[in-house]
Design an enzyme around this catalytic site. Sequence first.
Site, PDB file in Angstrom:
ATOM      1  N   GLY A  53      26.132  37.689  -2.800  1.00 41.62           N
ATOM      2  CA  GLY A  53      26.232  36.582  -1.844  1.00 41.62           C
ATOM      3  C   GLY A  53      27.448  35.712  -2.141  1.00 41.62           C
ATOM      4  O   GLY A  53      28.042  35.119  -1.241  1.00 41.62           O
ATOM      5  N   GLY A  54      27.817  35.656  -3.409  1.00 48.39           N
ATOM      6  CA  GLY A  54      28.991  34.866  -3.822  1.00 48.39           C
ATOM      7  C   GLY A  54      30.232  35.720  -3.978  1.00 48.39           C
ATOM      8  O   GLY A  54      31.232  35.265  -4.546  1.00 48.39           O
TER       9      GLY A  54
ATOM     10  N   GLU B 129      30.192  41.498 -11.501  1.00 50.05           N
ATOM     11  CA  GLU B 129      28.805  41.370 -11.973  1.00 50.05           C
ATOM     12  C   GLU B 129      28.268  42.733 -12.402  1.00 50.05           C
ATOM     13  O   GLU B 129      27.567  42.839 -13.415  1.00 50.05           O
ATOM     14  CB  GLU B 129      27.936  40.766 -10.872  1.00 50.05           C
ATOM     15  CG  GLU B 129      28.263  39.302 -10.614  1.00 50.05           C
ATOM     16  CD  GLU B 129      27.555  38.692  -9.419  1.00 50.05           C
ATOM     17  OE1 GLU B 129      27.491  37.453  -9.363  1.00 50.05           O
ATOM     18  OE2 GLU B 129      27.075  39.426  -8.544  1.00 50.05           O
TER      19      GLU B 129
ATOM     20  N   GLY C 116      21.973  35.293 -11.429  1.00 52.94           N
ATOM     21  CA  GLY C 116      21.057  35.136 -10.303  1.00 52.94           C
ATOM     22  C   GLY C 116      21.021  36.386  -9.442  1.00 52.94           C
ATOM     23  O   GLY C 116      21.571  37.434  -9.803  1.00 52.94           O
ATOM     24  N   ALA C 117      20.394  36.265  -8.283  1.00 52.61           N
ATOM     25  CA  ALA C 117      20.339  37.374  -7.323  1.00 52.61           C
ATOM     26  C   ALA C 117      20.045  36.786  -5.942  1.00 52.61           C
ATOM     27  O   ALA C 117      19.547  35.660  -5.834  1.00 52.61           O
ATOM     28  CB  ALA C 117      19.253  38.376  -7.704  1.00 52.61           C
ATOM     29  N   ASP C 118      20.362  37.562  -4.931  1.00 51.71           N
ATOM     30  CA  ASP C 118      20.047  37.136  -3.557  1.00 51.71           C
ATOM     31  C   ASP C 118      18.652  37.594  -3.157  1.00 51.71           C
ATOM     32  O   ASP C 118      17.969  36.929  -2.387  1.00 51.71           O
ATOM     33  CB  ASP C 118      21.113  37.680  -2.601  1.00 51.71           C
ATOM     34  CG  ASP C 118      22.477  37.117  -2.949  1.00 51.71           C
ATOM     35  OD1 ASP C 118      22.616  35.887  -2.917  1.00 51.71           O
ATOM     36  OD2 ASP C 118      23.375  37.899  -3.313  1.00 51.71           O
TER      37      ASP C 118
ATOM     38  N   THR D 218      27.356  34.537 -11.739  1.00 50.55           N
ATOM     39  CA  THR D 218      28.065  33.692 -10.766  1.00 50.55           C
ATOM     40  C   THR D 218      27.077  33.151  -9.744  1.00 50.55           C
ATOM     41  O   THR D 218      26.127  33.856  -9.371  1.00 50.55           O
ATOM     42  CB  THR D 218      29.147  34.544 -10.060  1.00 50.55           C
ATOM     43  OG1 THR D 218      30.078  34.964 -11.051  1.00 50.55           O
ATOM     44  CG2 THR D 218      29.887  33.739  -8.992  1.00 50.55           C
ATOM     45  N   GLY D 219      27.342  31.933  -9.276  1.00 43.62           N
ATOM     46  CA  GLY D 219      26.476  31.359  -8.226  1.00 43.62           C
ATOM     47  C   GLY D 219      25.866  30.048  -8.702  1.00 43.62           C
ATOM     48  O   GLY D 219      26.087  29.615  -9.844  1.00 43.62           O
TER      49      GLY D 219
ATOM     50  N   LYS E 139      13.488  34.194  -3.640  1.00 41.76           N
ATOM     51  CA  LYS E 139      14.293  35.420  -3.733  1.00 41.76           C
ATOM     52  C   LYS E 139      13.441  36.673  -3.974  1.00 41.76           C
ATOM     53  O   LYS E 139      13.950  37.788  -3.911  1.00 41.76           O
ATOM     54  CB  LYS E 139      15.301  35.302  -4.890  1.00 41.76           C
ATOM     55  CG  LYS E 139      16.172  34.060  -4.883  1.00 41.76           C
ATOM     56  CD  LYS E 139      17.247  34.137  -3.860  1.00 41.76           C
ATOM     57  CE  LYS E 139      18.247  32.999  -3.893  1.00 41.76           C
ATOM     58  NZ  LYS E 139      19.147  32.977  -5.015  1.00 41.76           N
TER      59      LYS E 139
END
Length: 221
Positions: free
Chosen positions: A96-97, A103, A82-84, A28-29, A121
């Site tokens: 973050g989302g 996840e 993804g990742a923050d 997600t993101g 990141k």
Amino acid sequence: MTQDELKKAVGFAALKFVKPDSLVGVGTGSTASYFIDALATIKDQIKGTVSSSEASTQKLKDYGIPVLDCNEVDSLDVYVDGADEINHQLQMIKGGGAALTREKIVSALSKQFVCIVDESKVVDVLGKFPLPVEVIPMARSYVARELFKLGGKPIYRQGVITDNGNVILDVHDLIIAKPMELENRINNIAGVVTVGLFANKGANVALVGTRSGVKEIKPSY
Ligand code: 5RP
């Protein structure tokens, strides 16, 4: 290249980890969204997907990519998300989302986690990005007090309800020296659904978008 172009580059680069006839976990993101655009180009070659959020499910369905219920699959061949923040051991802060719980479930089901990020990141020590914690609404104040005792400053993410009907506390000012320990400790607080630390099970490989191209990184121990 802009940050968005770097995200797009890694989203498309992740296709090399998607083998014919495989079951694919989808994150997600904004970066994962580019991966969905990429996946659409080979949609007839995969068995299907399991999605980590309502938003990703909608986008997958709009492309006509099959989305399976998590309970229908024993395992997934690969999970791309993804990742923050991500450190050199490929442990991550995510959420973050606000999709951290789903996840983590999709990650748990997956044989391989491919993390796709732009170079901003990558960090030496996790914690500059506020750590998201998904919490059962009635436990919000109790969990916030417990997180405060751990040295962080929890802030209620106003107006956000997760896909699971819960709320998010973002924990600021943590220096996460021992990510695995902290993940276990926070997950043990009553009322916590999931912490957005992916440390005990991190990524297997990271694709990092840099101005000099996409770099493939394996965990360094
Ligand atoms: C969502 C996530 C995302 O992977 C994370 O927030 C990164 O998002 P983006 O790709 O938009 O920078 O964990 O819950």
